[in-house]
Design an enzyme around this catalytic site. Structure first.
Site, PDB file in Angstrom:
ATOM      1  N   ARG A 115      -7.269  87.475  36.870  1.00 56.14           N
ATOM      2  CA  ARG A 115      -7.093  88.893  37.540  1.00 56.14           C
ATOM      3  C   ARG A 115      -7.493  89.557  36.282  1.00 56.14           C
ATOM      4  O   ARG A 115      -8.252  90.656  36.481  1.00 56.14           O
ATOM      5  CB  ARG A 115      -5.704  89.149  38.106  1.00 56.14           C
ATOM      6  CG  ARG A 115      -5.379  88.401  39.235  1.00 56.14           C
ATOM      7  CD  ARG A 115      -4.251  88.778  39.933  1.00 56.14           C
ATOM      8  NE  ARG A 115      -3.857  89.934  40.349  1.00 56.14           N
ATOM      9  CZ  ARG A 115      -2.995  90.863  40.376  1.00 56.14           C
ATOM     10  NH1 ARG A 115      -1.673  90.208  40.227  1.00 56.14           N
ATOM     11  NH2 ARG A 115      -3.055  91.893  40.711  1.00 56.14           N
ATOM     12  N   ASP A 133      -3.779  97.353  37.755  1.00 62.50           N
ATOM     13  CA  ASP A 133      -5.146  97.169  37.137  1.00 62.50           C
ATOM     14  C   ASP A 133      -5.648  97.994  36.093  1.00 62.50           C
ATOM     15  O   ASP A 133      -6.262  97.979  35.368  1.00 62.50           O
ATOM     16  CB  ASP A 133      -6.040  97.074  38.359  1.00 62.50           C
ATOM     17  CG  ASP A 133      -6.249  98.256  39.022  1.00 62.50           C
ATOM     18  OD1 ASP A 133      -6.016  99.348  38.842  1.00 62.50           O
ATOM     19  OD2 ASP A 133      -6.577  97.955  40.264  1.00 62.50           O
ATOM     20  N   CYS A 135       5.876  84.075  21.752  1.00 61.50           N
ATOM     21  CA  CYS A 135       6.218  84.989  21.382  1.00 61.50           C
ATOM     22  C   CYS A 135       6.259  85.226  19.876  1.00 61.50           C
ATOM     23  O   CYS A 135       7.198  84.246  19.051  1.00 61.50           O
ATOM     24  CB  CYS A 135       7.588  85.650  21.934  1.00 61.50           C
ATOM     25  SG  CYS A 135       8.244  87.319  20.917  1.00 61.50           S
ATOM     26  N   HIS A 152       4.824  98.616  39.394  1.00 63.19           N
ATOM     27  CA  HIS A 152       4.630  97.159  39.581  1.00 63.19           C
ATOM     28  C   HIS A 152       4.149  96.522  38.189  1.00 63.19           C
ATOM     29  O   HIS A 152       3.893  95.298  37.883  1.00 63.19           O
ATOM     30  CB  HIS A 152       4.068  96.621  40.604  1.00 63.19           C
ATOM     31  CG  HIS A 152       4.603  96.718  41.895  1.00 63.19           C
ATOM     32  ND1 HIS A 152       3.915  96.747  43.246  1.00 63.19           N
ATOM     33  CD2 HIS A 152       5.798  97.237  42.452  1.00 63.19           C
ATOM     34  CE1 HIS A 152       4.810  96.930  44.127  1.00 63.19           C
ATOM     35  NE2 HIS A 152       5.915  97.381  43.704  1.00 63.19           N
TER      36      HIS A 152
HETATM   37  P1  OAD Z   1      -1.797  95.120  50.468  1.00 60.50           P
HETATM   38  O1  OAD Z   1      -3.047  94.057  50.042  1.00 60.50           O
HETATM   39  O2  OAD Z   1      -0.716  94.648  51.016  1.00 60.50           O
HETATM   40  O3  OAD Z   1      -2.745  96.372  51.392  1.00 60.50           O
HETATM   41  C1  OAD Z   1      -3.666  96.910  50.768  1.00 60.50           C
HETATM   42  C2  OAD Z   1      -4.033  97.800  52.151  1.00 60.50           C
HETATM   43  O4  OAD Z   1      -5.198  98.523  51.649  1.00 60.50           O
HETATM   44  C3  OAD Z   1      -4.455  97.213  53.610  1.00 60.50           C
HETATM   45  O5  OAD Z   1      -3.528  97.840  54.501  1.00 60.50           O
HETATM   46  C4  OAD Z   1      -5.696  97.405  53.684  1.00 60.50           C
HETATM   47  O6  OAD Z   1      -6.168  97.985  54.817  1.00 60.50           O
HETATM   48  C5  OAD Z   1      -6.310  98.884  52.671  1.00 60.50           C
HETATM   49  N1  OAD Z   1      -7.531  98.762  52.286  1.00 60.50           N
HETATM   50  C6  OAD Z   1      -8.338  97.733  51.819  1.00 60.50           C
HETATM   51  N2  OAD Z   1      -9.630  98.339  51.384  1.00 60.50           N
HETATM   52  C7  OAD Z   1      -9.489  99.642  51.451  1.00 60.50           C
HETATM   53  C8  OAD Z   1     -10.302 100.909  51.056  1.00 60.50           C
HETATM   54  N3  OAD Z   1     -11.338 100.581  50.700  1.00 60.50           N
HETATM   55  N4  OAD Z   1      -9.709 102.016  51.330  1.00 60.50           N
HETATM   56  C9  OAD Z   1      -8.207 102.264  51.569  1.00 60.50           C
HETATM   57  N5  OAD Z   1      -7.669 101.409  52.021  1.00 60.50           N
HETATM   58  C10 OAD Z   1      -8.078 100.133  51.999  1.00 60.50           C
HETATM   59  O7  OAD Z   1      -1.459  95.757  48.863  1.00 60.50           O
HETATM   60  P2  OAD Z   1      -0.389  96.737  48.375  1.00 60.50           P
HETATM   61  O8  OAD Z   1       0.096  97.592  49.773  1.00 60.50           O
HETATM   62  O9  OAD Z   1      -0.729  97.223  47.325  1.00 60.50           O
HETATM   63  O10 OAD Z   1       3.056  93.558  44.421  1.00 60.50           O
HETATM   64  O11 OAD Z   1       0.598  95.490  48.265  1.00 60.50           O
HETATM   65  C11 OAD Z   1       1.798  96.121  47.830  1.00 60.50           C
HETATM   66  C12 OAD Z   1       2.209  95.148  46.654  1.00 60.50           C
HETATM   67  O12 OAD Z   1       2.481  93.810  47.336  1.00 60.50           O
HETATM   68  C13 OAD Z   1       1.497  94.742  45.485  1.00 60.50           C
HETATM   69  O13 OAD Z   1       1.539  95.730  44.401  1.00 60.50           O
HETATM   70  C14 OAD Z   1       1.680  93.279  44.896  1.00 60.50           C
HETATM   71  C15 OAD Z   1       1.807  92.844  46.443  1.00 60.50           C
HETATM   72  O14 OAD Z   1       2.617  91.640  46.419  1.00 60.50           O
HETATM   73  C16 OAD Z   1       3.171  92.577  43.207  1.00 60.50           C
HETATM   74  O15 OAD Z   1       2.305  91.804  42.931  1.00 60.50           O
HETATM   75  C17 OAD Z   1       4.541  92.911  42.610  1.00 60.50           C
END
Ligand code: OAD
Length: 243
Positions: free
Chosen positions: A63, A98, A142, A113
């Protein structure tokens, strides 16, 4: 179709992986997303890390590699322009690790996060430090623990499942919302499945704020928003924010 933002409006933005999708960064819950190919409990939990740290470091190293090659997109830039206009009436809470918001120029950013390009010790209290190295074979140790005759494995500075968010971040979000005269909560590119971020919309609404979601697909908490705009954030944000 620009959002109504006046001189007394404060905007709290919550972003998720979708805002970086147009930069070529994989989201989590899409059919070809990260959680389709990797088990959350293996690569995003403290138990997974202690079971197989090499696997976890390979995952985050890959990543790191893809984020290093990526550029911020029009969605990140639109939020940056909004911040320039609003100053302290703007706060960006991101679930993304990121760093692309900061690379676009955003300053008032809370990385809820954690940060992909930082590491910390899994044993000692040494603060997180910048680290973009790839650990694909040998595990990183470390240096501070070693100086003291101990041994501590470095880990990515990521909030894993089962771990708490930084309470200072939550306090800053809460203070921002409470101080707002006219609160607009804008969630972008997030599936609304991960708490506490997914609950911010209900907090904003309880405080009398307006709430808007910009997302490609239906989000889990979509029913809680006053308005939903479906589409890519790189296209929708510049027009919704009238930039
Ligand atoms: P998700 O992968 O769960 O959701 C991403 C959302 O972005 C989806 O609902 C898509 O429809 C939408 N999407 C995709 N492309 C897009 C675009 N070009 N414009 C607008 N929307 C778009 O990701 P998160 O909600 O960020 O945590 O997930 C939350 C957390 O779950 C993350 O921070 C991560 C994950 O597990 C950790 O790793 C701790």
């Amino acid at each position: 179709m620009a959002l109504e933002i006046s001189d007394n409006t404060s905007v709290l933005v919550l972003t998720g992986a979708g805002v970086s999708a147009e930069s070529g960064i994989q989201t989590f819950r899409a059919s070809d997303g990260l959680w389709e190919k990797h088990a959350i409990e293996d690569v995003a939990s403290p138990e997974g890390f202690f079971r197989d740290p090499a696997l976890v470091w390979r995952f985050y190293s890959e990543r790191r590699r893809s984020v290093s090659a990526a550029q911020s997109n029009a969605g990140h830039l639109a939020l940056c322009a909004l911040e320039e206009e609003l100053g302290d009436r703007f706060l960006l809470a991101t679930q993304n690790v990121d760093g692309l918001h900061e690379r676009a120029g955003s300053k008032r950013v809370l990385a809820l996060h954690g940060r992909l390009m930082q590491s910390r010790c899994s044993v000692c209290e040494r603060p997180p430090f910048d680290d973009d190295a790839l650990y694909l074979s040998a595990l990183p140790m470390c240096a501070r623990c070693e100086e003291r005759g101990g041994s501590g494995l470095l880990r990515p500075h990521i909030v894993w499942f089962g771990e708490a968010l930084d309470p200072n971040h939550l306090a800053r979000v809460e203070t921002f919302m409470n101080k707002a005269e006219d609160l607009l909560f804008l969630a972008v590119g997030t599936s609304g499945h991960v708490y506490p971020a997914a609950a911010l919309v209900s907090v904003a609404r309880a405080l009398g704020g307006r709430s808007v979601l910009v997302n490609l697909d239906e989000a889990g908490n979509e029913g809680e928003f006053d308005e939903v705009f479906r589409g890519p954030s790189g296209v929708l944000l510049p027009s919704l924010l009238d930039l």
